[in-house]
Design a protein around this motif. Structure first.
Motif, short mmCIF file in Angstrom:
data_model
loop_
_atom_site.label_atom_id
_atom_site.label_comp_id
_atom_site.label_asym_id
_atom_site.label_seq_id
_atom_site.Cartn_x
_atom_site.Cartn_y
_atom_site.Cartn_z
N GLU A 291 -132.07 -11.26 8.17
CA GLU A 291 -132.76 -12.31 7.42
C GLU A 291 -131.83 -13.50 7.18
N GLU A 292 -130.56 -13.23 6.91
CA GLU A 292 -129.61 -14.31 6.67
C GLU A 292 -129.31 -15.06 7.97
N ILE A 293 -129.12 -14.33 9.05
CA ILE A 293 -128.87 -14.96 10.35
C ILE A 293 -130.05 -15.83 10.76
N GLU A 294 -131.26 -15.33 10.57
CA GLU A 294 -132.45 -16.10 10.93
C GLU A 294 -132.57 -17.36 10.08
N GLU A 295 -132.19 -17.27 8.80
CA GLU A 295 -132.23 -18.43 7.92
C GLU A 295 -131.31 -19.53 8.44
N VAL A 343 -109.72 -8.76 12.33
CA VAL A 343 -110.50 -9.33 13.43
C VAL A 343 -109.59 -9.51 14.63
N THR A 344 -109.98 -8.96 15.77
CA THR A 344 -109.21 -9.12 17.01
C THR A 344 -109.89 -10.14 17.91
N LYS A 345 -109.16 -10.59 18.91
CA LYS A 345 -109.76 -11.53 19.86
C LYS A 345 -110.94 -10.90 20.59
N GLU A 346 -110.89 -9.59 20.81
CA GLU A 346 -112.01 -8.89 21.45
C GLU A 346 -113.25 -8.92 20.55
N ASP A 347 -113.03 -8.81 19.23
CA ASP A 347 -114.15 -8.89 18.28
C ASP A 347 -114.80 -10.27 18.35
N VAL A 348 -113.98 -11.30 18.38
CA VAL A 348 -114.51 -12.67 18.41
C VAL A 348 -115.23 -12.93 19.73
N TYR A 349 -114.64 -12.50 20.82
CA TYR A 349 -115.27 -12.64 22.14
C TYR A 349 -116.68 -12.03 22.13
N SER A 350 -116.78 -10.83 21.62
CA SER A 350 -118.08 -10.14 21.57
C SER A 350 -119.06 -10.88 20.66
N ALA A 351 -118.56 -11.36 19.52
CA ALA A 351 -119.44 -12.03 18.57
C ALA A 351 -119.94 -13.36 19.11
N ILE A 352 -119.11 -14.08 19.87
CA ILE A 352 -119.55 -15.34 20.47
C ILE A 352 -120.70 -15.10 21.44
N LEU A 353 -120.54 -14.12 22.30
CA LEU A 353 -121.59 -13.84 23.29
C LEU A 353 -122.85 -13.32 22.62
N ALA A 354 -122.68 -12.50 21.58
CA ALA A 354 -123.85 -11.98 20.86
C ALA A 354 -124.57 -13.10 20.12
N ALA A 355 -123.81 -14.02 19.48
CA ALA A 355 -124.42 -15.15 18.79
C ALA A 355 -125.17 -16.04 19.77
N ASP A 356 -124.60 -16.26 20.93
CA ASP A 356 -125.25 -17.05 21.98
C ASP A 356 -126.58 -16.42 22.38
N GLU A 357 -126.58 -15.11 22.55
CA GLU A 357 -127.81 -14.41 22.95
C GLU A 357 -128.86 -14.47 21.84
N LEU A 358 -128.40 -14.35 20.59
CA LEU A 358 -129.33 -14.48 19.46
C LEU A 358 -129.96 -15.86 19.46
N GLY A 359 -129.12 -16.88 19.65
CA GLY A 359 -129.62 -18.25 19.65
C GLY A 359 -130.67 -18.47 20.74
N LYS A 360 -130.43 -17.88 21.90
CA LYS A 360 -131.39 -18.03 23.01
C LYS A 360 -132.77 -17.47 22.66
N GLN A 361 -132.79 -16.45 21.83
CA GLN A 361 -134.07 -15.83 21.47
C GLN A 361 -134.96 -16.77 20.64
N TYR A 362 -134.33 -17.78 20.03
CA TYR A 362 -135.08 -18.68 19.16
C TYR A 362 -135.34 -20.03 19.81
N LYS A 363 -134.87 -20.21 21.04
CA LYS A 363 -135.08 -21.47 21.73
C LYS A 363 -136.52 -21.59 22.26
#
Length: 363
Positions: A291-295, A343-363
């Motif tokens: 709900e927070e991410i969608e907001e 937080v490791t660089k691998e965590d951030v790498y994964s979160a960037i790609l996941a955030a990108d995919e989330l954003g695509k779902q709302y385009k």
């Protein structure tokens, strides 16, 4: 550890306030060294001179060379000394603010900041970012105090390009989420202590104001008019976010922004545009409720802030580049380490790609 909140000595905002500037600065001195771009001087000189008409004050206007560098600061310090000015006024945007604050610091005189845009939360801060003459980052200059006065004429800000106001909203968007992370981790903030309840409350108010008035303000500024919504967003972008970030702390969103500055595709973006995507990545890192991410995504879509890598100008995702962004964001002295978990660089790498995919779902 102490709890510390810092802020500008006085904050003034309103429609047409530039014409009242003499009333607000007369207690600071009587000889004013005014730094602005050539265009900024043309746009504001008449109003400033009219404000000081009939008063026993000296005004010296000096055009800014365009870069907040040590050479430019030294040049302006020399001019101020020659003129025997005892107050610095910086009018314009971020690099002029930083230059004016640095000149005042070295000259040991008060400084007044007059933003003509609301694109970042820099006006109120006790910090100057110094670059080389070529525009390459050189150092941070931590200042002993915040500006003595920040004066915002909302009628001037409303006439600036709307993208600048939206960028300011992107910078402000991260304030609450980064403050929340710092409160949870007990991080030391830029004020030199831990967050106060007051600073954290301002951070939350900043976020609530964006959600309530962001779109309305954008529509008004498209038409170059200052409405109540514009006033509220200027305050959120400039003051609420400024006190919030400096006295509550920065975390993942700004660190991720710093990572994206390494990619050439992102060089055409404003600071706040990259920070907004960084805020979305931070929420993914935290595994925040959907709900927070969608907001946040809905808000970004409303006002026109990036929610995908494509929005950042990255048309073809290169995994090595994304890992480079992740690695830079986890640099030893960056604010990623204010997060309440490792937080490791691998965590951030994964979160960037996941955030990108989330954003695509709302385009």
């Amino acid at each position: 550890m102490s709890r510390i909140i810092i802020s500008t000595g006085k904050y003034v905002q309103g429609n047409g306030e530039l014409k009242n500037i003499s009333n607000y600065v007369e207690n600071l001195g009587d000889s004013f060294f005014i730094i602005a771009s050539e265009n900024g001087i043309k746009r504001t000189r008449d109003a400033i001179e009219e404000s000081f008409k009939g008063k026993d004050s000296l005004l010296a206007f000096e055009a800014f060379n365009g870069e907040c560098s040590k050479n430019e600061i030294d040049r302006l310090c020399k001019k101020l000394k020659e003129n025997k000015n005892n107050v610095v006024i910086g009018i314009g945007g971020g690099k002029i603010f930083d230059t004016a604050k640095a000149v005042a610091y070295y000259a040991k005189v008060p400084v007044v900041i007059v933003p003509t845009i609301a694109a970042t939360d820099a006006p109120c801060s006790a910090l100057s970012v110094i670059y080389t003459d070529e525009g390459v980052f050189s150092e941070y200059l931590a200042l002993p105090k915040n500006p003595d006065l920040v004066l915002v004429d909302s009628s001037i800000v409303a006439k600036a390009p709307v993208r600048l106001l939206v960028s300011g909203m992107g910078d402000a968007l991260a304030t609450y989420f980064e403050a929340r992370a710092c409160v949870r981790s007990g991080a030391v903030t830029m004020s030199g202590g831990k967050a106060t309840k007051a600073a954290f409350a301002l951070s939350k108010l900043c976020y609530d104001t964006l959600l309530e008035d962001g779109l309305k303000a954008k529509m008004a500024v498209i038409n170059k008019v200052p409405t109540k919504a514009v006033e509220n967003i200027i305050e959120a972008n400039t003051y609420l976010s400024g006190v919030g970030f400096e006295s509550s702390g920065l975390a993942a969103a700004h660190a991720i922004h710093n990572g994206f500055t390494a990619l050439e595709e992102c060089h055409g973006l404003y600071h706040g545009e990259k920070v907004a995507f960084g805020a979305l990545v931070q929420l993914v890192l935290e595994n925040s409720p959907m709900e927070e991410i969608e907001e946040v995504i809905d808000f970004c879509l409303q006002v026109g802030l990036p929610i995908t890598l494509n929005d950042l100008g990255i048309k073809k995702v290169n995994n090595e580049d994304i890992m480079k962004v992740a690695e830079i964001s986890c640099a030893e002295n960056d604010t990623m380490h204010n997060m309440p978990f490792e937080v490791t660089k691998e965590d951030v790498y994964s979160a960037i790609l996941a955030a990108d995919e989330l954003g695509k779902q709302y385009k």
